[in-house]
Design a protein around this motif. Structure first.
Motif, mmCIF file in Angstrom:
data_model
loop_
_atom_site.group_PDB
_atom_site.id
_atom_site.type_symbol
_atom_site.label_atom_id
_atom_site.label_comp_id
_atom_site.label_asym_id
_atom_site.label_seq_id
_atom_site.Cartn_x
_atom_site.Cartn_y
_atom_site.Cartn_z
ATOM 1 N N ASN A 1 3.731 16.371 -3.848
ATOM 2 C CA ASN A 1 2.856 15.587 -2.973
ATOM 3 C C ASN A 1 2.270 14.405 -3.738
ATOM 4 N N ALA A 2 2.173 13.286 -3.041
ATOM 5 C CA ALA A 2 1.745 12.074 -3.721
ATOM 6 C C ALA A 2 1.013 11.140 -2.777
ATOM 7 N N VAL A 3 0.295 10.204 -3.386
ATOM 8 C CA VAL A 3 -0.296 9.079 -2.679
ATOM 9 C C VAL A 3 0.234 7.809 -3.335
ATOM 10 N N LEU A 4 0.777 6.903 -2.530
ATOM 11 C CA LEU A 4 1.220 5.605 -3.020
ATOM 12 C C LEU A 4 0.170 4.567 -2.664
ATOM 13 N N VAL A 5 -0.145 3.692 -3.631
ATOM 14 C CA VAL A 5 -1.178 2.680 -3.414
ATOM 15 C C VAL A 5 -0.701 1.347 -3.970
ATOM 16 N N ASN A 6 -0.844 0.309 -3.171
ATOM 17 C CA ASN A 6 -0.545 -1.049 -3.613
ATOM 18 C C ASN A 6 -1.743 -1.935 -3.291
ATOM 19 N N PRO A 7 -2.238 -2.703 -4.287
ATOM 20 C CA PRO A 7 -3.446 -3.499 -4.060
ATOM 21 C C PRO A 7 -3.203 -4.808 -3.345
ATOM 22 N N GLY A 8 -1.982 -5.034 -2.865
ATOM 23 C CA GLY A 8 -1.691 -6.275 -2.170
ATOM 24 C C GLY A 8 -1.347 -7.410 -3.104
ATOM 25 N N VAL A 9 -0.869 -7.059 -4.293
ATOM 26 C CA VAL A 9 -0.492 -8.053 -5.296
ATOM 27 C C VAL A 9 0.999 -7.932 -5.563
ATOM 28 N N ALA A 10 1.731 -9.017 -5.411
ATOM 29 C CA ALA A 10 3.160 -9.040 -5.734
ATOM 30 C C ALA A 10 3.332 -9.479 -7.182
ATOM 31 N N VAL A 11 4.178 -8.779 -7.921
ATOM 32 C CA VAL A 11 4.445 -9.145 -9.309
ATOM 33 C C VAL A 11 5.936 -9.438 -9.475
ATOM 34 N N SER A 12 6.242 -10.313 -10.411
ATOM 35 C CA SER A 12 7.622 -10.702 -10.675
ATOM 36 C C SER A 12 8.226 -9.786 -11.729
#
Length: 283
Positions: A162-173
């Protein structure tokens, strides 16, 4: 399934539970050693024979904005590579863009499974030119990924987690991450180290690390903010970045723990993308 598109294929999110990175080789690629799992969430690719004289792509979904639907898109590149036939394709983009969870490669892999399911093993090398993660996404099974991404060893019987995925709304190259990695990491990972002999996915995750995490944090400090938010949750067993970022994951012992943790993150950080999910092969 949308009316008019009779064929549909999921493009599950790819998660690097571990990511050990070696020094660049002659062609600029870095050899990797990564335990890869797939989530029970992802994009959706749909297809039908083209109604016009050329292939087309329509993109919908929460992350459709900013994603090109022209020939630069990996879906259309893949379709052109695999067949002279023309197709109308639709992408429901549920995953953040440039987020370290293989969205574009997973979409290309789903397109491959729709167009040429019987030739997957034969066309892997050609697909590597489009995206190094496409081979592992084609299989969408827990495995050890090595080399440039073309060496895949199945890791069966590890179950799910079980997991939680989180993205802060920042795209990285990804390219920028690897360039800085080469400048700041004079010593490379020992890729010859064997995986521990375990059937516990959590233990395997805790054994490894992500060699790109510190580099990504230096470019996008928001990654550290996400990791801190996950680590502060009492039930979180491990917090780590996936791929080259900026998506991070937290691992939990139960579904209820993951759902509760995700709810708390959403309350405190409503602008972040966060979702409770299951990683592994029994999803």
């Amino acid at each position: 399934m949308t009316t008019g598109f009779p064929l549909s294929e999921p493009a599950r999110a790819k998660i690097n539970l571990t990511l050990h990175v070696g020094p660049p080789i002659g062609n600029g690629y870095h050899p990797l050693k990564s335990v890869v799992v797939f989530a029970n969430i992802g994009d959706i690719v749909e297809m039908r024979p083209a109604q016009g004289d050329k292939s087309t792509l329509v993109i919908e979904g929460p992350f459709a904005n900013g994603l090109a639907s022209d020939r630069t898109n990996l879906i259309l590149k893949t379709a052109q590579l695999l067949s002279d036939e023309k197709f109308d394709l639709k992408l429901t983009k549920n995953l953040p863009i440039a987020s370290g969870i293989g969205g574009g490669s997973a979409d290309a892999a789903a397109t491959t499974r729709l167009i040429a399911p019987e030739n997957i093993d034969q066309i892997t090398t050609d697909l590597m030119a489009i995206g190094a993660d496409i081979p592992v996404c084609l299989r969408s099974k827990t495995c050890l990924m090595e080399g440039k991404g073309e060496q895949l060893t199945p890791l069966p019987n590890l179950g799910s987690i079980n997991a939680v995925l989180v993205n802060p709304g920042v795209a990285v190259s990804t390219g920028e991450i690897f360039k800085l990695f080469d400048q700041t990491k004079p010593t490379s990972a020992n890729l010859a180290v064997e995986l521990p002999n375990t059937t516990d996915l959590m233990e395997l995750a805790k054994w490894g690390r992500n060699d790109l995490q510190d580099v990504a944090i230096s470019i996008a400090p928001e990654v550290q903010t996400v990791l801190d938010a996950l680590s502060e949750i009492e039930t979180c067993q491990l917090a780590r970045m996936s791929g080259s970022g900026a998506t991070c994951f937290g691992l939990f012992s139960s579904r209820d723990q993951a759902v509760d943790a995700c709810a708390g993150i959403k309350d405190e950080n409503p602008d972040w993308w966060s979702v409770a999910t299951v990683l592994g092969d029994t999803v």
